[in-house]
Design a protein around this motif. Structure first.
Motif, PDB file in Angstrom:
ATOM      1  N   ASP A 171       0.824  -1.210   0.000  1.00 35.38           N
ATOM      2  CA  ASP A 171       0.000   0.000   0.000  1.00 35.38           C
ATOM      3  C   ASP A 171       0.857   1.258   0.000  1.00 35.38           C
ATOM      4  OD1 ASP A 171      -2.396  -1.389  -0.021  1.00 35.38           O
ATOM      5  OD2 ASP A 171      -2.469  -1.545   2.155  1.00 35.38           O
ATOM      6  N   ARG A 172       2.001   1.215   0.669  1.00 31.62           N
ATOM      7  CA  ARG A 172       2.863   2.383   0.726  1.00 31.62           C
ATOM      8  C   ARG A 172       3.426   2.712  -0.659  1.00 31.62           C
ATOM      9  NH1 ARG A 172       5.589   0.870   4.677  1.00 31.62           N
ATOM     10  NH2 ARG A 172       7.444   0.030   3.652  1.00 31.62           N
ATOM     11  N   VAL A 173       3.901   1.698  -1.367  1.00 32.05           N
ATOM     12  CA  VAL A 173       4.447   1.928  -2.708  1.00 32.05           C
ATOM     13  C   VAL A 173       3.371   2.463  -3.644  1.00 32.05           C
ATOM     14  CG1 VAL A 173       5.407   0.774  -4.732  1.00 32.05           C
ATOM     15  CG2 VAL A 173       6.298   0.236  -2.471  1.00 32.05           C
ATOM     16  N   SER A 174       2.173   1.875  -3.580  1.00 34.35           N
ATOM     17  CA  SER A 174       1.081   2.324  -4.448  1.00 34.35           C
ATOM     18  C   SER A 174       0.690   3.766  -4.154  1.00 34.35           C
ATOM     19  CB  SER A 174      -0.129   1.400  -4.273  1.00 34.35           C
ATOM     20  OG  SER A 174      -1.216   1.829  -5.053  1.00 34.35           O
ATOM     21  N   ALA A 175       0.613   4.124  -2.887  1.00 32.12           N
ATOM     22  CA  ALA A 175       0.229   5.493  -2.524  1.00 32.12           C
ATOM     23  C   ALA A 175       1.290   6.496  -2.946  1.00 32.12           C
ATOM     24  CB  ALA A 175      -0.006   5.579  -1.017  1.00 32.12           C
ATOM     25  N   ILE A 176       2.576   6.157  -2.760  1.00 30.71           N
ATOM     26  CA  ILE A 176       3.657   7.064  -3.163  1.00 30.71           C
ATOM     27  C   ILE A 176       3.608   7.315  -4.664  1.00 30.71           C
ATOM     28  CG2 ILE A 176       6.165   7.282  -3.363  1.00 30.71           C
ATOM     29  CD1 ILE A 176       6.369   5.763  -0.709  1.00 30.71           C
ATOM     30  N   GLU A 177       3.411   6.261  -5.437  1.00 30.23           N
ATOM     31  CA  GLU A 177       3.346   6.423  -6.887  1.00 30.23           C
ATOM     32  C   GLU A 177       2.165   7.305  -7.287  1.00 30.23           C
ATOM     33  OE1 GLU A 177       3.207   2.460  -8.343  1.00 30.23           O
ATOM     34  OE2 GLU A 177       5.376   2.203  -8.325  1.00 30.23           O
ATOM     35  N   THR A 178       1.024   7.128  -6.609  1.00 22.34           N
ATOM     36  CA  THR A 178      -0.154   7.925  -6.941  1.00 22.34           C
ATOM     37  C   THR A 178       0.096   9.403  -6.691  1.00 22.34           C
ATOM     38  OG1 THR A 178      -1.658   6.093  -6.435  1.00 22.34           O
ATOM     39  CG2 THR A 178      -2.585   8.306  -6.380  1.00 22.34           C
ATOM     40  N   PHE A 179       0.606   9.737  -5.507  1.00 23.31           N
ATOM     41  CA  PHE A 179       0.839  11.146  -5.186  1.00 23.31           C
ATOM     42  C   PHE A 179       1.986  11.730  -6.006  1.00 23.31           C
ATOM     43  CE2 PHE A 179      -1.134   9.809  -1.036  1.00 23.31           C
ATOM     44  CZ  PHE A 179      -2.314  10.506  -1.237  1.00 23.31           C
ATOM     45  N   LEU A 180       2.997  10.919  -6.322  1.00 17.46           N
ATOM     46  CA  LEU A 180       4.089  11.406  -7.160  1.00 17.46           C
ATOM     47  C   LEU A 180       3.585  11.764  -8.554  1.00 17.46           C
ATOM     48  CD1 LEU A 180       7.056  11.978  -7.767  1.00 17.46           C
ATOM     49  CD2 LEU A 180       7.386   9.538  -8.182  1.00 17.46           C
ATOM     50  N   GLU A 181       2.723  10.929  -9.106  1.00 21.51           N
ATOM     51  CA  GLU A 181       2.172  11.227 -10.425  1.00 21.51           C
ATOM     52  C   GLU A 181       1.350  12.509 -10.390  1.00 21.51           C
ATOM     53  OE1 GLU A 181       2.741   9.808 -13.358  1.00 21.51           O
ATOM     54  OE2 GLU A 181       4.257   8.666 -12.270  1.00 21.51           O
ATOM     55  N   ARG A 182       0.590  12.722  -9.343  1.00 18.29           N
ATOM     56  CA  ARG A 182      -0.189  13.954  -9.239  1.00 18.29           C
ATOM     57  C   ARG A 182       0.719  15.176  -9.135  1.00 18.29           C
ATOM     58  NH1 ARG A 182      -4.902  12.337  -4.843  1.00 18.29           N
ATOM     59  NH2 ARG A 182      -5.965  10.778  -6.113  1.00 18.29           N
ATOM     60  N   ALA A 183       1.772  15.057  -8.345  1.00 18.72           N
ATOM     61  CA  ALA A 183       2.687  16.192  -8.198  1.00 18.72           C
ATOM     62  C   ALA A 183       3.383  16.505  -9.512  1.00 18.72           C
ATOM     63  CB  ALA A 183       3.711  15.901  -7.098  1.00 18.72           C
ATOM     64  N   LYS A 184       3.768  15.471 -10.263  1.00 15.22           N
ATOM     65  CA  LYS A 184       4.477  15.671 -11.523  1.00 15.22           C
ATOM     66  C   LYS A 184       3.629  16.400 -12.552  1.00 15.22           C
ATOM     67  CE  LYS A 184       6.439  12.224 -13.411  1.00 15.22           C
ATOM     68  NZ  LYS A 184       6.656  10.833 -13.877  1.00 15.22           N
ATOM     69  N   LYS A 185       2.329  16.280 -12.473  1.00 18.24           N
ATOM     70  CA  LYS A 185       1.459  16.935 -13.450  1.00 18.24           C
ATOM     71  C   LYS A 185       1.607  18.448 -13.407  1.00 18.24           C
ATOM     72  CE  LYS A 185      -2.121  13.383 -13.591  1.00 18.24           C
ATOM     73  NZ  LYS A 185      -2.698  13.253 -14.910  1.00 18.24           N
ATOM     74  N   PHE A 186       2.019  18.976 -12.267  1.00 16.07           N
ATOM     75  CA  PHE A 186       2.139  20.427 -12.124  1.00 16.07           C
ATOM     76  C   PHE A 186       3.545  20.936 -12.389  1.00 16.07           C
ATOM     77  CE2 PHE A 186      -1.244  19.073  -9.170  1.00 16.07           C
ATOM     78  CZ  PHE A 186      -2.312  19.787  -9.689  1.00 16.07           C
ATOM     79  N   VAL A 187       4.517  20.036 -12.528  1.00 14.84           N
ATOM     80  CA  VAL A 187       5.915  20.445 -12.647  1.00 14.84           C
ATOM     81  C   VAL A 187       6.256  20.600 -14.117  1.00 14.84           C
ATOM     82  CG1 VAL A 187       8.300  19.872 -12.103  1.00 14.84           C
ATOM     83  CG2 VAL A 187       6.480  19.238 -10.527  1.00 14.84           C
ATOM     84  N   GLY A 188       6.473  21.803 -14.534  1.00 12.07           N
ATOM     85  CA  GLY A 188       6.814  22.096 -15.920  1.00 12.07           C
ATOM     86  C   GLY A 188       7.155  23.563 -16.077  1.00 12.07           C
ATOM     87  N   LEU A 189       7.173  24.018 -17.296  1.00 11.64           N
ATOM     88  CA  LEU A 189       7.511  25.408 -17.550  1.00 11.64           C
ATOM     89  C   LEU A 189       6.496  26.360 -16.942  1.00 11.64           C
ATOM     90  CD1 LEU A 189       8.720  25.201 -21.267  1.00 11.64           C
ATOM     91  CD2 LEU A 189      10.107  25.333 -19.197  1.00 11.64           C
ATOM     92  N   ASP A 190       5.233  25.918 -16.861  1.00 16.69           N
ATOM     93  CA  ASP A 190       4.231  26.779 -16.246  1.00 16.69           C
ATOM     94  C   ASP A 190       4.541  27.019 -14.773  1.00 16.69           C
ATOM     95  OD1 ASP A 190       2.619  27.092 -18.562  1.00 16.69           O
ATOM     96  OD2 ASP A 190       1.874  25.064 -18.276  1.00 16.69           O
ATOM     97  N   LEU A 191       5.043  25.989 -14.097  1.00 19.36           N
ATOM     98  CA  LEU A 191       5.407  26.148 -12.694  1.00 19.36           C
ATOM     99  C   LEU A 191       6.579  27.106 -12.547  1.00 19.36           C
ATOM    100  CD1 LEU A 191       4.928  24.957  -9.739  1.00 19.36           C
ATOM    101  CD2 LEU A 191       6.891  23.512 -10.245  1.00 19.36           C
ATOM    102  N   ILE A 192       7.592  26.936 -13.389  1.00 19.48           N
ATOM    103  CA  ILE A 192       8.766  27.794 -13.295  1.00 19.48           C
ATOM    104  C   ILE A 192       8.412  29.240 -13.612  1.00 19.48           C
ATOM    105  CG2 ILE A 192      11.097  28.160 -14.196  1.00 19.48           C
ATOM    106  CD1 ILE A 192      11.196  25.185 -14.833  1.00 19.48           C
ATOM    107  N   ASP A 193       7.478  29.418 -14.531  1.00 18.84           N
ATOM    108  CA  ASP A 193       7.085  30.779 -14.902  1.00 18.84           C
ATOM    109  C   ASP A 193       6.403  31.522 -13.762  1.00 18.84           C
ATOM    110  OD1 ASP A 193       8.150  30.546 -17.387  1.00 18.84           O
ATOM    111  OD2 ASP A 193       6.274  29.981 -18.378  1.00 18.84           O
ATOM    112  N   MET A 194       5.913  30.805 -12.761  1.00 18.59           N
ATOM    113  CA  MET A 194       5.307  31.477 -11.609  1.00 18.59           C
ATOM    114  C   MET A 194       6.339  32.343 -10.892  1.00 18.59           C
ATOM    115  SD  MET A 194       2.202  30.488 -11.780  1.00 18.59           S
ATOM    116  CE  MET A 194       1.490  30.935 -10.218  1.00 18.59           C
ATOM    117  N   HIS A 195       7.595  31.865 -10.854  1.00 16.69           N
ATOM    118  CA  HIS A 195       8.739  32.669 -10.410  1.00 16.69           C
ATOM    119  C   HIS A 195       8.494  33.314  -9.035  1.00 16.69           C
ATOM    120  CE1 HIS A 195      12.665  34.063 -11.544  1.00 16.69           C
ATOM    121  NE2 HIS A 195      12.389  35.295 -11.189  1.00 16.69           N
ATOM    122  N   ASN A 196       8.285  32.460  -8.027  1.00 15.20           N
ATOM    123  CA  ASN A 196       8.186  32.959  -6.665  1.00 15.20           C
ATOM    124  C   ASN A 196       8.881  31.980  -5.737  1.00 15.20           C
ATOM    125  OD1 ASN A 196       6.160  30.911  -5.735  1.00 15.20           O
ATOM    126  ND2 ASN A 196       4.860  31.944  -7.223  1.00 15.20           N
TER     127      ASN A 196
END
Length: 744
Positions: A341-366
């Motif tokens: 369950d721990r491995v499955s949960a980590i993968e789920t939350f990691l995938e969700r976090a990765k969806k926001f990590v990109g040039l749009d995130l860097i452009d927020m610049h804060n």
């Protein structure tokens, strides 16, 4: 029915000469469609079950050809799924209409009650309370076969390498294979991977030794950082404002009780080791996620504090949600969930976090962007993706420098609280850049140079407002502050930076084993030894100057503290002590490997890494110095393994991946020591053997849920066997020589 259509359907049915096996068994009508008939598709059967068995030799080749195509399609669909590329349905009419405002990406997996996605199985959900005040009961920890599908998780993905994000080698049998698979990556001479390569080269036959041109031997190789960045930070395009929530799968949250538990585990076990964001501001935004718009709390945090504050990092921003899902994943690492369950949960939350990590995130610049990327770096340390970890920290450092966090020159108009948060964020970059990423794992040049930026204060900042000037703070409060660890850790990293520049990264450093060839005869054997003496003295002074609450030599009495705070202080003390021992081991490690390499090559006494020239008279002086350095290195290695052995199954240690690195490096140093008989005679051999046993026990525990730890343990055991065989051969040769001399 229209006669024309009826005749057409009858005509199609007459063309079906062979039905698939499921339709034949059920005596169902089959339309013969390939790769799957409509009947099997309607019954939701998998593709590999709808097969057509031939009954004559003439069509046997067609069956084999179709089977090969089926297997290829399955591999392609699996590759698309793992890389976030959507696959169209079998029936094009069933394909949903594309969203004009979104880019294609991996489908989000929501953690919902009753599903087996990791956290909320019915048995686990019953234990989770709505607040973190009531901890979960500790269940019986499930021990799994690390090679089973339930336990492989991130380690089993196709793009996982044989060198983990902590820099350890996870190849079970051959170091050559690990370096060949990462030939485009650079691992400097101070990395754990290079240490393994050096040790492995000393025990393998000469024609099997790792080539010095491989990465990690000080050579410069072309990296694929740009490709790794594209792969790591590929994410759907992020829209800004309330329209974000028209895509609910991207902003999915676990139930409140689970979220509270995971956030609580993060703040209990991780936050006070890396306090680089303002907890009250973060918690203000966190609470807003479950409150109606009409029920907003009073006392909005001041802007510019990073995660949780506006502009750009509030509760509705992609910055905050990326950090929140990363915190959920880190909290899972310290949860009481079963391994599966721990491995499955980590993968789920990691995938969700990765969806926001990109040039749009860097452009927020804060500042929140830097803090979010640092959290991602902490999470990626426990994965077999070193490039992702490296690139995440690199982007964080670049954004931090772009924001001017590394300097306060010419900066006015900021509140004291904002300046303090910015200092902590920058020093968080420095700590991860020097201790966590560069020296202890990759051995690559640092990006964040030590500068004159003031250190953070000792204030814990658990309240919403800045309590006043530093002159008004009670000394008794600051001596028991949980911020003492952060300050002592920063000072320790400054010494570590000097070790890197003087011993490992300097082109003139004689300590690096990779510089043992190509030297001239006019160089002094004592070159660089004065630097080792000076750095070791700095470490000793640092050890004596550590805050009493953090000291392991003369610790202060903390029995009067509340239990939760006392546990955090003990954890910080253990983590700082382990880090100190590892830094001292690294300082003297090049001498140990050179000493054992000379002994393995048949030299009767230790020699300098440089050729003997006009300074040959200093040979005995260097031999004596090298022997003492090797003893210090081995002493630190044994102390480190014993410390990890006492704490790795308690709540007073850092991440298991750090304990695994310490056990791996300490055990490898103990193994290498057996190659030098003179050094072995001067050490406590029973303690050496005990350290090797403890190292195996630690890695075996982590191997129960990490395939990388399992492979590292197997590799260490193989190297140990090779060393013992080499030592036995050395003693046999010595006995033959003595016997021959006696007969003569």
């Amino acid at each position: 029915m229209d006669p024309e259509h009826r005749n057409e359907r009858q005509q199609k049915r007459r063309k079906i000469s062979l039905a698939c096996e499921p339709c034949r068994e059920r005596k169902s009508r089959c339309d013969g469609a390939k790769p799957i008939c409509s009947t099997c598709q309607r019954r939701s059967l998998p593709l590999h079950q709808c097969i057509y068995t031939v009954e004559n030799a003439r069509t046997a080749s067609n069956e084999a050809y179709i089977r090969v195509l089926h297997e290829r399609i399955q591999r392609l669909e699996r590759a698309c799924s793992e890389n976030g590329i959507p696959t169209p349905p079998l029936d094009p009419s069933e394909e949903p209409a594309p969203d004009p405002g979104a880019r294609p990406g991996r489908r989000s997996v929501s953690v919902q009650p009753g599903q087996g996605n990791g956290l909320l199985t019915p048995a686990i959900k019953d234990h989770v309370q709505c607040t973190t005040a009531t901890p979960l009961p500790v269940p019986h920890r499930q021990i799994l076969d690390p090679r089973s599908p339930d336990c492989e998780g991130l380690d089993s993905l196709e793009n996982a390498t044989k060198i983990t994000a902590m820099g350890t080698v996870s190849a079970e049998h051959d170091v050559n294979q690990a370096f060949e698979e990462t030939q485009d990556e650079f691992y400097g001479s101070s990395s754990a991977a290079s240490f393994m390569k050096e040790a492995y080269g000393n025990v393998k036959p000469h024609h099997h030794r790792v080539s010095s041109s491989l990465p990690g031997a000080g050579s410069v190789v072309t990296t694929t950082a740009a490709g790794n960045l594209r792969q790591t930070f590929a994410a759907p395009k992020a829209d800004f404002g309330p329209l974000n929530f028209l895509q609910p799968d991207r902003f999915a949250l676990p139930p409140r009780n689970v979220a509270d538990y995971l956030v609580g585990r993060f703040f209990d076990r991780v936050y006070w080791l890396y306090p680089f964001f303002h907890k009250p501001t973060f918690m203000y935004a966190y609470r807003q996620l479950w409150q109606p718009v009409t029920g907003k709390e009073k006392g909005v945090p001041e802007p510019g504090l990073g995660l949780g504050s506006e502009p750009g990092a509030g509760a509705g921003s992609i910055v905050f949600h990326s950090a929140l899902n990363t915190i959920f994943a880190i909290g899972c690492q310290f949860s009481d969930l079963s391994a599966k369950d721990r491995v499955s949960a980590i993968e789920t939350f990691l995938e969700r976090a990765k969806k926001f990590v990109g040039l749009d995130l860097i452009d927020m610049h804060n500042v929140g962007v830097v803090q979010s990327l640092l959290l991602m770096t902490l999470l990626l340390q426990s994965t077999p993706f070193p490039s992702r970890c490296w690139n995440s920290l690199g982007v964080a450092g670049r954004v931090a420098q772009g924001l001017g966090l590394h300097t306060e020159a010419g900066r006015r108009g900021r509140s004291e609280l904002e300046r303090e948060v910015r200092r902590r964020t920058w020093h968080g970059c420095v700590i991860l850049d020097m201790s966590s990423i560069v020296s202890m794992t990759f051995g690559r040049p640092t990006m964040t140079d030590v500068n004159d930026l003031p250190l953070p204060s000792r204030l814990e900042l658990v309240d919403d407002e800045w309590p006043g000037t530093l002159a008004q703070i009670d000394d008794e409060v600051t001596t028991t502050s949980r911020m003492n660890f952060f300050l002592d850790h920063i000072r320790q990293c400054h010494i570590l930076g000097e070790i890197l520049s003087s011993i490992y990264l300097s082109p003139k450093g004689r300590g690096a084993p990779s510089s043992s060839s190509g030297t001239t005869g006019d160089e002094s054997p004592l070159y660089g030894l004065d630097a080792i003496l000076e750095l070791d003295a700095k470490l000793s002074r640092h050890e004596a100057a550590v805050c009493p609450a953090m000291s392991w030599t003369a610790p202060s009495d903390i029995s009067g503290m509340p239990e939760d705070k006392k546990k955090i202080i003990v954890t910080q003390r253990n983590v700082l002590h382990a880090s100190f021992l590892y830094v001292r081991l690294m300082l003297h490690r090049p001498i140990l490997t050179q000493l054992c390499s000379n002994s393995d090559s048949g030299t009767t006494e230790p020699t300098s890494p440089v050729k003997q020239g006009p300074f040959g008279g200093n040979r005995m002086l260097y031999a004596s110095f090298a022997a003492e350095c090797a003893k210090i290195c081995l002493g630190s290695a044994m102390d480190l393994v014993e410390l990890v052995s006492r704490t790795y199954q308690t709540d007073t240690t850092g991440g298991w991946w750090w304990d695994g690195l310490y056990a791996f490096t300490g055990g490898l140093a103990v193994i290498v020591a057996y190659l030098s008989p003179s050094l072995l005679d001067s050490m406590d051999q029973r303690r050496l053997e005990r350290s090797w046993v403890l190292c195996q026990e630690i890695l075996a525990h982590f191997a129960s849920f990490s395939i990388s730890a399992h492979r590292s343990l197997k590799l260490l055991q193989k190297v140990h066997g090779d060393v013992m065989a080499r030592v036995a051969g050395m003693f046999q040769d010595a006995f033959v020589n003595i016997a021959g001399f006696s007969l003569t």
